[in-house]
Write a protein that holds these residues in place. Structure first.
Motif, PDB file in Angstrom:
ATOM      1  N   HIS A  55      10.727   1.438   9.887  1.00  0.00           N
ATOM      2  CA  HIS A  55      10.304   1.658   8.318  1.00  0.00           C
ATOM      3  C   HIS A  55      10.566   0.613   7.404  1.00  0.00           C
ATOM      4  CE1 HIS A  55      11.369   6.300   9.089  1.00  0.00           C
ATOM      5  NE2 HIS A  55      10.298   6.025   9.516  1.00  0.00           N
ATOM      6  N   ALA A  56      11.564  -0.264   7.760  1.00  0.00           N
ATOM      7  CA  ALA A  56      11.889  -1.273   6.882  1.00  0.00           C
ATOM      8  C   ALA A  56      10.523  -2.367   6.929  1.00  0.00           C
ATOM      9  CB  ALA A  56      13.226  -2.068   7.174  1.00  0.00           C
ATOM     10  N   PHE A  57      10.248  -2.671   8.112  1.00  0.00           N
ATOM     11  CA  PHE A  57       8.972  -3.435   8.495  1.00  0.00           C
ATOM     12  C   PHE A  57       7.951  -2.794   7.737  1.00  0.00           C
ATOM     13  CE2 PHE A  57       5.240  -4.587  10.695  1.00  0.00           C
ATOM     14  CZ  PHE A  57       5.535  -6.067  11.040  1.00  0.00           C
ATOM     15  N   HIS A  58       7.635  -1.773   7.703  1.00  0.00           N
ATOM     16  CA  HIS A  58       6.309  -1.025   7.166  1.00  0.00           C
ATOM     17  C   HIS A  58       6.752  -1.330   5.537  1.00  0.00           C
ATOM     18  CE1 HIS A  58       3.745   0.650  10.518  1.00  0.00           C
ATOM     19  NE2 HIS A  58       5.258   0.284  11.073  1.00  0.00           N
ATOM     20  N   ARG A  59       7.651  -0.800   5.168  1.00  0.00           N
ATOM     21  CA  ARG A  59       7.834  -0.938   3.821  1.00  0.00           C
ATOM     22  C   ARG A  59       7.757  -2.401   3.181  1.00  0.00           C
ATOM     23  NH1 ARG A  59      12.753   0.939   3.999  1.00  0.00           N
ATOM     24  NH2 ARG A  59      12.283   3.328   3.893  1.00  0.00           N
ATOM     25  N   MET A  60       8.269  -3.281   4.045  1.00  0.00           N
ATOM     26  CA  MET A  60       8.439  -4.598   3.358  1.00  0.00           C
ATOM     27  C   MET A  60       6.796  -5.160   3.232  1.00  0.00           C
ATOM     28  SD  MET A  60       9.828  -7.436   2.628  1.00  0.00           S
ATOM     29  CE  MET A  60      11.461  -6.854   3.001  1.00  0.00           C
ATOM     30  N   LEU A  61       6.110  -4.839   4.199  1.00  0.00           N
ATOM     31  CA  LEU A  61       4.555  -5.223   4.411  1.00  0.00           C
ATOM     32  C   LEU A  61       3.947  -4.635   3.040  1.00  0.00           C
ATOM     33  CD1 LEU A  61       2.188  -6.440   5.308  1.00  0.00           C
ATOM     34  CD2 LEU A  61       1.880  -4.337   6.968  1.00  0.00           C
ATOM     35  N   TYR A  62       4.180  -3.026   2.848  1.00  0.00           N
ATOM     36  CA  TYR A  62       3.217  -2.575   1.684  1.00  0.00           C
ATOM     37  C   TYR A  62       3.799  -2.841   0.438  1.00  0.00           C
ATOM     38  CZ  TYR A  62       2.707   0.433   5.881  1.00  0.00           C
ATOM     39  OH  TYR A  62       2.286   0.712   7.041  1.00  0.00           O
ATOM     40  N   THR A  63       5.177  -3.233   0.311  1.00  0.00           N
ATOM     41  CA  THR A  63       5.612  -3.270  -1.041  1.00  0.00           C
ATOM     42  C   THR A  63       5.422  -5.139  -1.310  1.00  0.00           C
ATOM     43  OG1 THR A  63       7.741  -4.100  -0.297  1.00  0.00           O
ATOM     44  CG2 THR A  63       7.567  -1.626  -1.015  1.00  0.00           C
ATOM     45  N   ALA A  64       4.893  -5.667  -0.417  1.00  0.00           N
ATOM     46  CA  ALA A  64       4.214  -7.047  -0.752  1.00  0.00           C
ATOM     47  C   ALA A  64       3.182  -7.131  -2.004  1.00  0.00           C
ATOM     48  CB  ALA A  64       3.752  -7.700   0.266  1.00  0.00           C
ATOM     49  N   ASN A  65       2.575  -6.006  -2.085  1.00  0.00           N
ATOM     50  CA  ASN A  65       1.435  -5.474  -3.178  1.00  0.00           C
ATOM     51  C   ASN A  65       2.263  -5.180  -4.484  1.00  0.00           C
ATOM     52  OD1 ASN A  65      -0.496  -4.594  -4.818  1.00  0.00           O
ATOM     53  ND2 ASN A  65      -1.342  -3.273  -3.412  1.00  0.00           N
ATOM     54  N   PRO A  66       2.270  -6.219  -5.441  1.00  0.00           N
ATOM     55  CA  PRO A  66       3.101  -5.901  -6.344  1.00  0.00           C
ATOM     56  C   PRO A  66       2.481  -4.445  -7.407  1.00  0.00           C
ATOM     57  CG  PRO A  66       1.900  -7.706  -7.052  1.00  0.00           C
ATOM     58  CD  PRO A  66       1.538  -7.399  -5.476  1.00  0.00           C
ATOM     59  N   HIS A  67       1.126  -4.034  -6.892  1.00  0.00           N
ATOM     60  CA  HIS A  67       0.306  -2.965  -7.772  1.00  0.00           C
ATOM     61  C   HIS A  67       0.449  -2.005  -6.779  1.00  0.00           C
ATOM     62  CE1 HIS A  67      -0.616  -6.285 -10.175  1.00  0.00           C
ATOM     63  NE2 HIS A  67      -1.368  -6.961  -9.129  1.00  0.00           N
ATOM     64  N   GLN A  68       1.141  -1.685  -5.748  1.00  0.00           N
ATOM     65  CA  GLN A  68       1.115  -0.599  -4.686  1.00  0.00           C
ATOM     66  C   GLN A  68       1.650   0.692  -5.456  1.00  0.00           C
ATOM     67  OE1 GLN A  68       3.450   1.296  -2.676  1.00  0.00           O
ATOM     68  NE2 GLN A  68       4.938   0.563  -3.991  1.00  0.00           N
ATOM     69  N   ILE A  69       1.257   1.777  -5.286  1.00  0.00           N
ATOM     70  CA  ILE A  69       1.365   3.029  -5.809  1.00  0.00           C
ATOM     71  C   ILE A  69       1.694   4.137  -4.611  1.00  0.00           C
ATOM     72  CG2 ILE A  69       0.759   2.723  -7.928  1.00  0.00           C
ATOM     73  CD1 ILE A  69      -1.781   4.548  -7.439  1.00  0.00           C
ATOM     74  N   SER A  70       1.454   3.659  -3.327  1.00  0.00           N
ATOM     75  CA  SER A  70       1.337   4.676  -2.326  1.00  0.00           C
ATOM     76  C   SER A  70       2.456   4.846  -1.363  1.00  0.00           C
ATOM     77  CB  SER A  70       0.074   4.180  -1.404  1.00  0.00           C
ATOM     78  OG  SER A  70       0.535   2.731  -0.872  1.00  0.00           O
ATOM     79  N   LEU A  71       3.439   3.860  -1.635  1.00  0.00           N
ATOM     80  CA  LEU A  71       4.710   4.075  -0.928  1.00  0.00           C
ATOM     81  C   LEU A  71       5.336   5.561  -0.942  1.00  0.00           C
ATOM     82  CD1 LEU A  71       6.597   2.581   1.118  1.00  0.00           C
ATOM     83  CD2 LEU A  71       7.897   1.908  -0.737  1.00  0.00           C
ATOM     84  N   PRO A  72       5.661   5.894  -2.168  1.00  0.00           N
ATOM     85  CA  PRO A  72       6.412   7.352  -2.150  1.00  0.00           C
ATOM     86  C   PRO A  72       5.416   8.412  -1.310  1.00  0.00           C
ATOM     87  CG  PRO A  72       6.235   6.262  -4.488  1.00  0.00           C
ATOM     88  CD  PRO A  72       5.258   5.566  -3.552  1.00  0.00           C
TER      89      PRO A  72
END
Length: 238
Positions: free
Chosen positions: A144-161
């Motif tokens: 989960h941390a690997f995927h979370r780290m990748l996705y949150t590299a985008n400072p504009h992402q809103i999909s993680l929740p």
């Protein structure tokens, strides 16, 4: 269905500045996401308060929050359970994960710098190490941390929740499926994702993330196997 199967919840240390309510929520959320609570398991304020050694109030707040995230289900008699699963819902959750997470990965790709890349590599190393030790909880947490780290590299992402809500809904089945996953990871999809990131190749990254998610449940690749798995999951909770 057994409403009183053992609760093996990992209790983490509460860090300075973290309230009891926040800590309780984090602990229970982690327990659901890592499959520490079986599908169909009833949860009571008294039991959880005893396990976590807190008063019922923060438990009540945490359970309400988790139910709003669909990690838990409140029945008509106000009984709280970890939801069971249907084949159609299972497929929908997995396919939605693929859609959302490949989107999040591609959007994050331009923002992955050398610092984030080094952190992704370290997390992947931890997953490999955890796999060698057969530590399911460590494996799931680092994955989960690997995927979370990748996705949150985008400072504009809103999909993680939204993505984490899907992780929560699938989490109770990870423990039950862990023993069936052996042999389904001949190819390290995280390594493929890291190569795609270095090459700045969005299509290769999309394929690697999709394959990583799909192969996590490769053992239920046919309708018959999926129904069998869900039946075994129900029996395991009895």
């Amino acid at each position: 269905m057994n409403k009183t199967s053992p609760l093996n919840i990992t209790l983490t240390d509460r860090k300075a500045g973290v309230t009891i309510t926040e800590w309780v929520y984090d602990v229970l959320r982690h327990a659901v996401m890592c499959g520490q609570i079986l599908p169909g398991r009833s949860l009571t304020l008294r039991e959880l308060a005893k396990v976590l050694e807190v008063s019922p109030m923060p438990i009540r707040v945490a359970l309400k929050r988790l139910s709003s995230e669909r990690a838990l289900e409140v029945k008509e008699n106000r009984r709280i359970i970890v939801p069971t699963m249907t084949a159609m819902k299972f497929n929908e959750l997995c396919e939605t994960r693929i859609s959302l997470e490949t989107h999040a990965a591609i959007r994050a790709l331009p923002y992955v710098d050398s610092v984030i890349m080094a952190q992704l590599e370290a997390l992947d190393d931890n997953i490999d190490y955890g796999g060698e030790l057969a530590s399911m909880e460590s494996n799931i947490t680092h994955n989960h941390a690997f995927h979370r780290m990748l996705y949150t590299a985008n400072p504009h992402q809103i999909s993680l929740p939204l993505i984490e809500s899907l992780w929560l809904q699938l989490g109770p089945f990870l423990r039950l499926s862990n023993e069936k996953m052996q042999g389904h990871f001949a190819i390290d999809r995280h390594k493929e994702a890291l190569i795609a990131i270095r090459q700045k190749n969005p299509l290769a990254l999309q394929l690697a993330i999709a394959a990583d998610i799909r192969e996590g449940f490769a053992f239920v690749g046919t309708p018959e196997l999926l129904h069998q798995f869900l039946e075994e999951s129900a029996e395991s909770s009895q």
